[in-house]
Motif scaffolding. Structure first.
Motif, PDB file in Angstrom:
ATOM      1  N   GLY A 212     -19.728  59.431  76.006  1.00  0.00           N
ATOM      2  CA  GLY A 212     -19.646  59.447  77.238  1.00  0.00           C
ATOM      3  C   GLY A 212     -19.320  58.263  77.919  1.00  0.00           C
ATOM      4  N   ALA A 213     -18.726  58.021  79.305  1.00  0.00           N
ATOM      5  CA  ALA A 213     -18.577  56.884  79.918  1.00  0.00           C
ATOM      6  C   ALA A 213     -19.714  56.058  80.129  1.00  0.00           C
ATOM      7  CB  ALA A 213     -17.468  57.261  80.955  1.00  0.00           C
ATOM      8  N   ASP A 214     -20.668  56.770  80.264  1.00  0.00           N
ATOM      9  CA  ASP A 214     -21.970  56.200  80.642  1.00  0.00           C
ATOM     10  C   ASP A 214     -22.834  55.770  79.577  1.00  0.00           C
ATOM     11  OD1 ASP A 214     -22.425  58.808  79.926  1.00  0.00           O
ATOM     12  OD2 ASP A 214     -24.317  59.138  81.582  1.00  0.00           O
ATOM     13  N   ASP A 215     -22.336  55.936  78.249  1.00  0.00           N
ATOM     14  CA  ASP A 215     -22.931  55.384  77.137  1.00  0.00           C
ATOM     15  C   ASP A 215     -22.358  54.122  76.488  1.00  0.00           C
ATOM     16  OD1 ASP A 215     -24.577  57.296  76.415  1.00  0.00           O
ATOM     17  OD2 ASP A 215     -23.401  58.704  75.366  1.00  0.00           O
ATOM     18  N   LYS A 216     -22.925  52.757  76.952  1.00  0.00           N
ATOM     19  CA  LYS A 216     -22.348  51.778  76.687  1.00  0.00           C
ATOM     20  C   LYS A 216     -22.826  51.476  75.069  1.00  0.00           C
ATOM     21  CE  LYS A 216     -24.367  47.740  78.317  1.00  0.00           C
ATOM     22  NZ  LYS A 216     -24.813  46.481  78.976  1.00  0.00           N
ATOM     23  N   HIS A 217     -21.645  51.130  74.406  1.00  0.00           N
ATOM     24  CA  HIS A 217     -21.703  51.020  73.083  1.00  0.00           C
ATOM     25  C   HIS A 217     -20.855  50.053  72.261  1.00  0.00           C
ATOM     26  CE1 HIS A 217     -18.131  53.409  74.261  1.00  0.00           C
ATOM     27  NE2 HIS A 217     -17.761  53.058  73.032  1.00  0.00           N
ATOM     28  N   ARG A 218     -21.140  49.862  70.953  1.00  0.00           N
ATOM     29  CA  ARG A 218     -20.268  48.846  69.986  1.00  0.00           C
ATOM     30  C   ARG A 218     -20.450  49.563  68.852  1.00  0.00           C
ATOM     31  NH1 ARG A 218     -23.339  43.420  71.342  1.00  0.00           N
ATOM     32  NH2 ARG A 218     -25.685  43.984  70.602  1.00  0.00           N
ATOM     33  N   ALA A 219     -19.412  49.223  67.842  1.00  0.00           N
ATOM     34  CA  ALA A 219     -19.249  49.812  66.743  1.00  0.00           C
ATOM     35  C   ALA A 219     -19.253  48.909  65.584  1.00  0.00           C
ATOM     36  CB  ALA A 219     -18.063  50.689  66.540  1.00  0.00           C
ATOM     37  N   ARG A 220     -19.588  49.339  64.487  1.00  0.00           N
ATOM     38  CA  ARG A 220     -19.612  48.226  63.173  1.00  0.00           C
ATOM     39  C   ARG A 220     -19.268  49.177  61.999  1.00  0.00           C
ATOM     40  NH1 ARG A 220     -23.074  46.524  59.093  1.00  0.00           N
ATOM     41  NH2 ARG A 220     -24.790  48.068  59.934  1.00  0.00           N
ATOM     42  N   VAL A 221     -18.534  48.978  61.187  1.00  0.00           N
ATOM     43  CA  VAL A 221     -18.037  49.719  59.980  1.00  0.00           C
ATOM     44  C   VAL A 221     -18.971  49.191  58.903  1.00  0.00           C
ATOM     45  CG1 VAL A 221     -16.553  49.675  57.990  1.00  0.00           C
ATOM     46  CG2 VAL A 221     -15.445  49.638  60.350  1.00  0.00           C
ATOM     47  N   ILE A 222     -19.771  50.363  58.327  1.00  0.00           N
ATOM     48  CA  ILE A 222     -20.587  49.930  57.223  1.00  0.00           C
ATOM     49  C   ILE A 222     -20.068  50.539  56.081  1.00  0.00           C
ATOM     50  CG2 ILE A 222     -22.737  50.211  58.677  1.00  0.00           C
ATOM     51  CD1 ILE A 222     -23.184  52.884  58.082  1.00  0.00           C
ATOM     52  N   GLU A 223     -18.902  51.232  55.930  1.00  0.00           N
ATOM     53  CA  GLU A 223     -18.270  51.451  54.734  1.00  0.00           C
ATOM     54  C   GLU A 223     -16.682  51.951  55.146  1.00  0.00           C
ATOM     55  OE1 GLU A 223     -18.106  55.081  51.408  1.00  0.00           O
ATOM     56  OE2 GLU A 223     -19.895  54.098  51.676  1.00  0.00           O
ATOM     57  N   GLY A 224     -15.852  50.961  54.706  1.00  0.00           N
ATOM     58  CA  GLY A 224     -14.394  51.326  55.223  1.00  0.00           C
ATOM     59  C   GLY A 224     -13.481  50.877  54.457  1.00  0.00           C
ATOM     60  N   PRO A 225     -12.219  50.894  54.771  1.00  0.00           N
ATOM     61  CA  PRO A 225     -12.001  51.260  56.365  1.00  0.00           C
ATOM     62  C   PRO A 225     -12.332  52.450  56.913  1.00  0.00           C
ATOM     63  CG  PRO A 225      -9.903  51.430  54.965  1.00  0.00           C
ATOM     64  CD  PRO A 225     -10.997  51.092  54.156  1.00  0.00           C
ATOM     65  N   VAL A 226     -12.554  52.437  58.265  1.00  0.00           N
ATOM     66  CA  VAL A 226     -12.772  53.511  58.893  1.00  0.00           C
ATOM     67  C   VAL A 226     -11.641  54.041  59.735  1.00  0.00           C
ATOM     68  CG1 VAL A 226     -14.096  54.554  61.101  1.00  0.00           C
ATOM     69  CG2 VAL A 226     -15.356  52.963  59.638  1.00  0.00           C
ATOM     70  N   ARG A 227     -11.307  55.508  59.672  1.00  0.00           N
ATOM     71  CA  ARG A 227     -10.021  56.050  60.340  1.00  0.00           C
ATOM     72  C   ARG A 227     -10.652  57.307  61.345  1.00  0.00           C
ATOM     73  NH1 ARG A 227      -4.317  56.540  57.529  1.00  0.00           N
ATOM     74  NH2 ARG A 227      -4.105  54.557  57.300  1.00  0.00           N
ATOM     75  N   LEU A 228     -10.188  57.140  62.682  1.00  0.00           N
ATOM     76  CA  LEU A 228     -10.949  58.009  63.583  1.00  0.00           C
ATOM     77  C   LEU A 228      -9.621  58.766  64.500  1.00  0.00           C
ATOM     78  CD1 LEU A 228     -13.306  55.737  65.342  1.00  0.00           C
ATOM     79  CD2 LEU A 228     -13.806  57.707  63.942  1.00  0.00           C
ATOM     80  N   PHE A 229      -9.714  59.833  64.672  1.00  0.00           N
ATOM     81  CA  PHE A 229      -8.550  60.433  65.521  1.00  0.00           C
ATOM     82  C   PHE A 229      -9.370  60.677  67.029  1.00  0.00           C
ATOM     83  CE2 PHE A 229      -6.846  64.298  67.588  1.00  0.00           C
ATOM     84  CZ  PHE A 229      -5.538  63.983  67.796  1.00  0.00           C
ATOM     85  N   LEU A 230      -8.759  60.008  67.945  1.00  0.00           N
ATOM     86  CA  LEU A 230      -9.567  60.148  69.364  1.00  0.00           C
ATOM     87  C   LEU A 230      -8.676  60.442  70.448  1.00  0.00           C
ATOM     88  CD1 LEU A 230     -11.053  56.397  69.197  1.00  0.00           C
ATOM     89  CD2 LEU A 230     -12.392  58.545  68.725  1.00  0.00           C
ATOM     90  N   VAL A 231      -9.309  61.442  71.402  1.00  0.00           N
ATOM     91  CA  VAL A 231      -8.525  61.590  72.663  1.00  0.00           C
ATOM     92  C   VAL A 231      -9.238  61.184  73.679  1.00  0.00           C
ATOM     93  CG1 VAL A 231      -7.926  63.539  73.942  1.00  0.00           C
ATOM     94  CG2 VAL A 231      -7.797  63.585  71.507  1.00  0.00           C
ATOM     95  N   GLU A 232      -8.558  60.462  74.990  1.00  0.00           N
ATOM     96  CA  GLU A 232      -9.508  59.908  75.718  1.00  0.00           C
ATOM     97  C   GLU A 232      -8.645  59.858  77.157  1.00  0.00           C
ATOM     98  OE1 GLU A 232     -10.797  56.082  72.948  1.00  0.00           O
ATOM     99  OE2 GLU A 232      -8.724  56.229  73.314  1.00  0.00           O
ATOM    100  N   GLU A 233      -9.142  59.679  78.133  1.00  0.00           N
ATOM    101  CA  GLU A 233      -8.365  59.592  79.396  1.00  0.00           C
ATOM    102  C   GLU A 233      -7.484  58.424  79.396  1.00  0.00           C
ATOM    103  OE1 GLU A 233      -8.672  61.731  81.986  1.00  0.00           O
ATOM    104  OE2 GLU A 233     -10.011  62.757  80.774  1.00  0.00           O
ATOM    105  N   ALA A 234      -6.389  58.458  79.899  1.00  0.00           N
ATOM    106  CA  ALA A 234      -5.285  57.547  79.886  1.00  0.00           C
ATOM    107  C   ALA A 234      -5.355  56.306  80.929  1.00  0.00           C
ATOM    108  CB  ALA A 234      -3.988  58.248  80.173  1.00  0.00           C
TER     109      ALA A 234
END
Length: 102
Positions: free
Chosen positions: A80-102
């Motif tokens: 959610g927009a209220d979930d401040k976060h940061r990502a780190r690859v632990i086994e990769g590469p990582v591929r994601l399919f994302l849908v977000e507000e434009a």
């Protein structure tokens, strides 16, 4: 008329940051991305954007202000927009399919 079919092979890869590349299209107020995080990628700054998506490949650790979650292939990501976060690859590469507000 709304776009119904977008051939992903026709969308070029772009690199919005070091260790990240994506294919991006925007339609109907939504941003659709195929995102790839390189092995060793780690976000230095917190992200405050909302993300909904699906993990295609790799293992991604996401640190929130109150917890850490690990996402692996087959997982649905709902941040959610209220979930401040940061990502780190632990086994990769990582591929994601994302849908977000434009």
């Amino acid at each position: 008329m709304t776009t119904r079919r977008i051939p992903a092979n026709d969308i070029p890869w772009t690199a919005p940051a070091d260790g990240v590349r994506h294919k991006l299209t925007i339609s109907g107020g939504r941003k659709v991305r195929l995102v790839e995080f390189a092995t060793g990628f780690a976000e230095a700054d917190w992200c405050c954007a909302a993300h909904i998506g699906y993990v295609l490949e790799g293992w991604l650790e996401v640190a929130f202000t109150d917890a850490v979650e690990v996402f692996c292939p087959g997982d649905v990501v709902m941040i959610g927009a209220d979930d401040k976060h940061r990502a780190r690859v632990i086994e990769g590469p990582v591929r994601l399919f994302l849908v977000e507000e434009a």
